[in-house]
Scaffold this active site. Structure first.
Site, short mmCIF file in Angstrom:
data_model
loop_
_atom_site.label_atom_id
_atom_site.label_comp_id
_atom_site.label_asym_id
_atom_site.label_seq_id
_atom_site.Cartn_x
_atom_site.Cartn_y
_atom_site.Cartn_z
N SER A 1 -4.19 0.86 -6.24
CA SER A 1 -3.41 1.12 -5.02
C SER A 1 -2.79 2.51 -4.97
O SER A 1 -2.30 2.92 -3.92
CB SER A 1 -2.31 0.07 -4.86
OG SER A 1 -2.86 -1.16 -4.46
N LYS B 1 -3.80 4.92 -2.20
CA LYS B 1 -3.42 4.69 -0.80
C LYS B 1 -2.68 5.86 -0.15
O LYS B 1 -2.98 6.22 1.00
CB LYS B 1 -2.62 3.40 -0.69
CG LYS B 1 -3.44 2.15 -1.01
CD LYS B 1 -2.58 0.90 -1.08
CE LYS B 1 -3.42 -0.33 -1.40
NZ LYS B 1 -2.60 -1.55 -1.57
N TYR C 1 -12.85 1.42 0.62
CA TYR C 1 -11.59 1.00 0.00
C TYR C 1 -11.79 0.60 -1.47
O TYR C 1 -11.06 1.07 -2.35
CB TYR C 1 -11.00 -0.18 0.78
CG TYR C 1 -9.77 -0.76 0.15
CD1 TYR C 1 -8.61 0.01 0.02
CD2 TYR C 1 -9.74 -2.07 -0.32
CE1 TYR C 1 -7.47 -0.52 -0.57
CE2 TYR C 1 -8.61 -2.60 -0.90
CZ TYR C 1 -7.48 -1.83 -1.03
OH TYR C 1 -6.36 -2.36 -1.62
N TYR D 1 5.91 -1.79 -3.21
CA TYR D 1 5.82 -3.14 -2.69
C TYR D 1 7.22 -3.70 -2.42
O TYR D 1 8.08 -3.00 -1.89
CB TYR D 1 5.02 -4.04 -3.63
CG TYR D 1 3.67 -3.48 -3.97
CD1 TYR D 1 2.77 -3.11 -2.98
CD2 TYR D 1 3.29 -3.29 -5.30
CE1 TYR D 1 1.53 -2.59 -3.29
CE2 TYR D 1 2.05 -2.77 -5.62
CZ TYR D 1 1.17 -2.42 -4.61
OH TYR D 1 -0.04 -1.89 -4.93
N VAL E 1 -1.99 -1.91 -9.62
CA VAL E 1 -2.06 -3.07 -10.50
C VAL E 1 -2.81 -2.79 -11.80
O VAL E 1 -2.84 -3.65 -12.69
CB VAL E 1 -2.68 -4.29 -9.78
CG1 VAL E 1 -1.77 -4.78 -8.68
CG2 VAL E 1 -4.07 -3.99 -9.27
#
Length: 341
Positions: A86, A89, A211, A263, A281
């Site tokens: 992630s 992003k 992605y 998050y 992660v």
């Protein structure tokens, strides 16, 4: 462990570019002490929902700090490679803004914190958009905006840009990409809901490949720190001086990182560390101290929010030692390191 210090000027004993050797040694001592303090912390679990991630060595722990002048300081397993996950992003969001502008991009993704898990299948009820680019739904929408034809051209373009920011050629972990593709049914469900809402086009497979491939890019702590330092350095790569990102748009990316990058731990992060950051992660975290430095940390055991346990502890300690917090009185712009004196 390594450090690099700027050369000294013959006139005043100060470096022509960078920090003094003495100050560099103090920074290195900070990193070494943080590594020693937290290397044996054994809390958390390695992510296994992507099977390949479960193969990570839970003992690995690395830290890297890169200044906007190109100074690099490392500790521990800084050169261990892992997939960016992630943490891709914010960079993808930057590229979408550069390609389409903010008005069009924000028709596809919002900038509000969601308060939900990163893989939540929930959209803004008022707009139908994903809440922000840092959750999976928003990142898939962004991937749809930056994909190209053929699809590998978009992946290659992303790799090339990230390599320029990192200062070396980067590559995809094909095993992780295959694992993500095989097990990514939740992301497929999100993508088809985005299609149903008119957020992405009908090339769902291509958007997902973009992605999944971005998430499968291999980096180490030094890469992360240098990529973060490139953002912090108004888009210029600290070592090469090359303009990588449009500096006029970086402020928008950093703002979303600050509010949404960790998050549902984002509020605590803003309170305790106080800089734009993104976690993944795989166990990595990168953070940007505007006009000053980038930080990259890695340790694969995660807490309940999906953030690296040792990584969070290390970043809190760094913020405390170096006065990194955006609202800390000791953070005085590019001269923050004087507070170590």
């Amino acid at each position: 462990m390594q450090s690099t210090a700027g050369s000294e000027s013959a006139n005043n004993g100060m470096p022509e570019n960078g920090v003094t050797p003495w100050l560099g040694s103090q920074i290195q001592k900070v990193l070494d002490s943080i590594y020693a303090k937290y290397k044996d912390v054994d809390d958390g679990v390695v992510a296994t929902y992507i099977p390949e991630l479960g193969k990570a060595d839970p003992k690995k722990f690395g830290i890297c700090l890169a200044t906007v002048e190109g100074e690099v300081f490392t500790a521990g397993d800084w050169d261990t490679e892992f997939t960016i996950q992630s943490m891709c992003k914010p960079f993808a969001f930057q590229l979408a803004l550069e390609r389409h502008g903010s008005e069009k991009t924000l028709k596809h993704v919002g900038v509000e914190p969601s308060g939900e898990a990163f893989n939540s299948i929930e959209f803004d009820q008022k707009t139908g958009r994903p809440f922000n680019p840092m959750v999976n739904a928003g990142a898939i929408a962004v991937s749809s905006l930056i994909k190209q034809k053929p699809v590998e051209a978009g992946v290659d373009a992303f790799l090339e840009t990230m390599g320029k920011a990192a200062g070396r050629k980067l590559r995809i972990d094909e095993s992780v990409l295959a694992s993500e593709t095989l097990t990514g049914n939740r992301n497929r469900a999100i993508a088809y809901m985005l299609l149903n809402s008119g957020i992405i086009d009908e090339e769902v497979h291509e958007s997902l490949h973009q992605y999944f491939a971005q998430c499968s890019m291999l980096v180490n702590c030094r890469d992360l720190a240098m990529m973060a330092a490139t953002m912090a350095n108004i888009g210029n790569q600290p070592e090469t001086g090359e303009r990588v990102f449009d500096f006029q748009l970086i402020k928008y990316v950093m703002a979303v990182m600050f509010s949404c990058g960790l998050y549902d731990y984002a509020g605590n992060w803003a309170f305790e560390v106080g800089v734009p950051a993104k976690s993944g992660v795989s166990g990595g975290i990168f953070a940007c101290v505007n006009r000053q430095l980038g930080v990259g940390v890695y340790s694969p055991k995660l807490d309940a929010q999906g953030n690296s346990v040792r990584g969070i502890l290390a970043c809190k300690e760094l913020a405390s030692h170096l006065g990194m917090h955006a609202f800390d009185f000791s953070n005085v712009g590019s001269s923050f390191m004087q507070w170590l004196l």
